[in-house]
Scaffold this motif. Sequence first.
Motif, PDB file in Angstrom:
ATOM      1  N   ASP A   2       0.933  -1.210  -0.001  1.00 46.74           N
ATOM      2  CA  ASP A   2       0.081   0.002   0.097  1.00 46.74           C
ATOM      3  C   ASP A   2       0.953   1.281   0.064  1.00 46.74           C
ATOM      4  O   ASP A   2       1.555   1.548   1.120  1.00 46.74           O
ATOM      5  CB  ASP A   2      -0.974  -0.148   1.204  1.00 46.74           C
ATOM      6  CG  ASP A   2      -2.019   1.254   1.293  1.00 46.74           C
ATOM      7  OD1 ASP A   2      -1.889   1.860   0.239  1.00 46.74           O
ATOM      8  OD2 ASP A   2      -2.520   1.201   2.298  1.00 46.74           O
ATOM      9  N   LEU A   3       0.766   2.097  -1.128  1.00 53.41           N
ATOM     10  CA  LEU A   3       1.537   3.064  -1.307  1.00 53.41           C
ATOM     11  C   LEU A   3       0.796   4.721  -0.844  1.00 53.41           C
ATOM     12  O   LEU A   3       1.141   5.446  -0.736  1.00 53.41           O
ATOM     13  CB  LEU A   3       1.940   3.506  -2.608  1.00 53.41           C
ATOM     14  CG  LEU A   3       2.856   2.332  -3.229  1.00 53.41           C
ATOM     15  CD1 LEU A   3       3.280   2.553  -4.504  1.00 53.41           C
ATOM     16  CD2 LEU A   3       4.097   2.373  -2.401  1.00 53.41           C
ATOM     17  N   GLY A   4      -0.695   4.477  -0.453  1.00 48.09           N
ATOM     18  CA  GLY A   4      -1.323   5.322  -0.162  1.00 48.09           C
ATOM     19  C   GLY A   4      -1.770   6.041  -1.167  1.00 48.09           C
ATOM     20  O   GLY A   4      -2.339   7.282  -0.819  1.00 48.09           O
ATOM     21  N   LEU A   5      -1.744   5.796  -2.366  1.00 49.88           N
ATOM     22  CA  LEU A   5      -2.303   6.203  -3.757  1.00 49.88           C
ATOM     23  C   LEU A   5      -3.833   6.306  -3.958  1.00 49.88           C
ATOM     24  O   LEU A   5      -4.471   5.273  -3.153  1.00 49.88           O
ATOM     25  CB  LEU A   5      -1.627   5.796  -4.722  1.00 49.88           C
ATOM     26  CG  LEU A   5      -0.126   6.206  -4.990  1.00 49.88           C
ATOM     27  CD1 LEU A   5       0.521   5.409  -5.748  1.00 49.88           C
ATOM     28  CD2 LEU A   5       0.109   7.759  -5.045  1.00 49.88           C
ATOM     29  N   GLY A   6      -4.231   7.210  -4.347  1.00 44.94           N
ATOM     30  CA  GLY A   6      -5.891   7.264  -4.675  1.00 44.94           C
ATOM     31  C   GLY A   6      -6.068   7.332  -6.039  1.00 44.94           C
ATOM     32  O   GLY A   6      -5.012   7.783  -6.825  1.00 44.94           O
ATOM     33  N   THR A   7      -6.986   6.648  -6.733  1.00 45.89           N
ATOM     34  CA  THR A   7      -7.529   7.040  -8.204  1.00 45.89           C
ATOM     35  C   THR A   7      -8.688   7.584  -8.320  1.00 45.89           C
ATOM     36  O   THR A   7      -9.701   7.525  -7.481  1.00 45.89           O
ATOM     37  CB  THR A   7      -7.366   5.531  -8.940  1.00 45.89           C
ATOM     38  OG1 THR A   7      -8.488   4.772  -8.223  1.00 45.89           O
ATOM     39  CG2 THR A   7      -6.036   4.863  -8.619  1.00 45.89           C
ATOM     40  N   CYS A   8      -9.012   8.035  -9.405  1.00 43.88           N
ATOM     41  CA  CYS A   8     -10.253   8.623  -9.852  1.00 43.88           C
ATOM     42  C   CYS A   8     -10.410   8.066 -11.211  1.00 43.88           C
ATOM     43  O   CYS A   8      -9.655   8.702 -12.218  1.00 43.88           O
ATOM     44  CB  CYS A   8     -10.383   9.985  -9.679  1.00 43.88           C
ATOM     45  SG  CYS A   8     -11.905  10.883  -9.881  1.00 43.88           S
ATOM     46  N   TRP A   9     -11.468   7.602 -11.814  1.00 46.28           N
ATOM     47  CA  TRP A   9     -11.616   7.083 -12.954  1.00 46.28           C
ATOM     48  C   TRP A   9     -12.507   8.015 -13.644  1.00 46.28           C
ATOM     49  O   TRP A   9     -13.561   8.559 -13.155  1.00 46.28           O
ATOM     50  CB  TRP A   9     -12.240   5.686 -13.312  1.00 46.28           C
ATOM     51  CG  TRP A   9     -12.599   5.328 -14.584  1.00 46.28           C
ATOM     52  CD1 TRP A   9     -12.018   5.557 -15.674  1.00 46.28           C
ATOM     53  CD2 TRP A   9     -13.475   4.035 -14.805  1.00 46.28           C
ATOM     54  NE1 TRP A   9     -12.649   5.063 -16.863  1.00 46.28           N
ATOM     55  CE2 TRP A   9     -13.508   3.927 -16.128  1.00 46.28           C
ATOM     56  CE3 TRP A   9     -14.353   3.436 -14.349  1.00 46.28           C
ATOM     57  CZ2 TRP A   9     -14.132   3.072 -17.027  1.00 46.28           C
ATOM     58  CZ3 TRP A   9     -14.799   2.147 -14.826  1.00 46.28           C
ATOM     59  CH2 TRP A   9     -14.788   2.272 -16.273  1.00 46.28           C
ATOM     60  N   HIS A  29      -6.490   6.782 -29.787  1.00 44.49           N
ATOM     61  CA  HIS A  29      -8.044   7.074 -29.223  1.00 44.49           C
ATOM     62  C   HIS A  29      -7.942   6.841 -28.031  1.00 44.49           C
ATOM     63  O   HIS A  29      -7.463   5.736 -27.413  1.00 44.49           O
ATOM     64  CB  HIS A  29      -8.887   5.876 -30.169  1.00 44.49           C
ATOM     65  CG  HIS A  29     -10.179   6.222 -29.711  1.00 44.49           C
ATOM     66  ND1 HIS A  29     -10.931   7.156 -29.823  1.00 44.49           N
ATOM     67  CD2 HIS A  29     -10.909   5.429 -28.795  1.00 44.49           C
ATOM     68  CE1 HIS A  29     -12.243   7.217 -29.188  1.00 44.49           C
ATOM     69  NE2 HIS A  29     -12.182   6.014 -28.448  1.00 44.49           N
ATOM     70  N   ILE A  30      -8.263   7.801 -27.150  1.00 40.96           N
ATOM     71  CA  ILE A  30      -8.240   7.969 -25.600  1.00 40.96           C
ATOM     72  C   ILE A  30      -9.452   7.266 -25.195  1.00 40.96           C
ATOM     73  O   ILE A  30     -10.596   7.537 -25.607  1.00 40.96           O
ATOM     74  CB  ILE A  30      -8.133   9.097 -25.068  1.00 40.96           C
ATOM     75  CG1 ILE A  30      -6.910  10.088 -25.415  1.00 40.96           C
ATOM     76  CG2 ILE A  30      -8.253   9.208 -23.746  1.00 40.96           C
ATOM     77  CD1 ILE A  30      -6.682  11.420 -25.042  1.00 40.96           C
ATOM     78  N   VAL A  31      -9.530   6.049 -24.606  1.00 42.05           N
ATOM     79  CA  VAL A  31     -10.602   5.344 -24.071  1.00 42.05           C
ATOM     80  C   VAL A  31     -11.083   5.736 -22.699  1.00 42.05           C
ATOM     81  O   VAL A  31     -12.317   6.022 -22.415  1.00 42.05           O
ATOM     82  CB  VAL A  31     -10.192   3.844 -23.797  1.00 42.05           C
ATOM     83  CG1 VAL A  31     -11.246   3.130 -23.453  1.00 42.05           C
ATOM     84  CG2 VAL A  31      -9.755   3.172 -25.253  1.00 42.05           C
ATOM     85  N   ASN A  32     -10.228   6.082 -21.843  1.00 48.78           N
ATOM     86  CA  ASN A  32     -10.675   6.685 -20.531  1.00 48.78           C
ATOM     87  C   ASN A  32      -9.519   7.120 -19.756  1.00 48.78           C
ATOM     88  O   ASN A  32      -8.249   7.150 -20.252  1.00 48.78           O
ATOM     89  CB  ASN A  32     -11.398   5.670 -19.593  1.00 48.78           C
ATOM     90  CG  ASN A  32     -10.337   4.476 -19.177  1.00 48.78           C
ATOM     91  OD1 ASN A  32      -9.153   4.805 -18.845  1.00 48.78           O
ATOM     92  ND2 ASN A  32     -11.083   3.299 -19.064  1.00 48.78           N
ATOM     93  N   VAL A  33      -9.665   7.855 -18.744  1.00 44.40           N
ATOM     94  CA  VAL A  33      -8.491   8.653 -18.029  1.00 44.40           C
ATOM     95  C   VAL A  33      -8.643   8.159 -16.676  1.00 44.40           C
ATOM     96  O   VAL A  33      -9.560   8.070 -15.904  1.00 44.40           O
ATOM     97  CB  VAL A  33      -8.768  10.060 -18.034  1.00 44.40           C
ATOM     98  CG1 VAL A  33      -7.659  10.860 -17.119  1.00 44.40           C
ATOM     99  CG2 VAL A  33      -8.773  10.644 -19.686  1.00 44.40           C
ATOM    100  N   LEU A  34      -7.549   7.925 -16.080  1.00 47.78           N
ATOM    101  CA  LEU A  34      -7.523   7.305 -14.587  1.00 47.78           C
ATOM    102  C   LEU A  34      -6.326   8.209 -13.934  1.00 47.78           C
ATOM    103  O   LEU A  34      -5.155   8.219 -14.301  1.00 47.78           O
ATOM    104  CB  LEU A  34      -7.164   5.816 -14.368  1.00 47.78           C
ATOM    105  CG  LEU A  34      -6.859   5.228 -13.180  1.00 47.78           C
ATOM    106  CD1 LEU A  34      -8.303   4.959 -12.585  1.00 47.78           C
ATOM    107  CD2 LEU A  34      -6.089   3.927 -13.194  1.00 47.78           C
TER     108      LEU A  34
END
Length: 59
Positions: A2-9, A29-34
């Motif tokens: 666990d590095l304490g990182l968070g994500t937002c899709w 072509h960009i499919v999504n952004v994380l």
Amino acid sequence: MDLGLGTCWIGLYDSDILKELLDIEDRYHIVNVLLVGYPDQAPVARPRLKKEDIIIKEF
């Protein structure tokens, strides 16, 4: 580990603007952004549904 990182899709964005900002060629072509980073808050986790409540076994 666990590095304490968070994500937002991110699923809704202007592809042309994003390509220009990130210098991405038009042939891609960009499919999504994380987004990934260290959160500045630690909200309480939302309650999750049990998998038995969301998996359909019969049609």
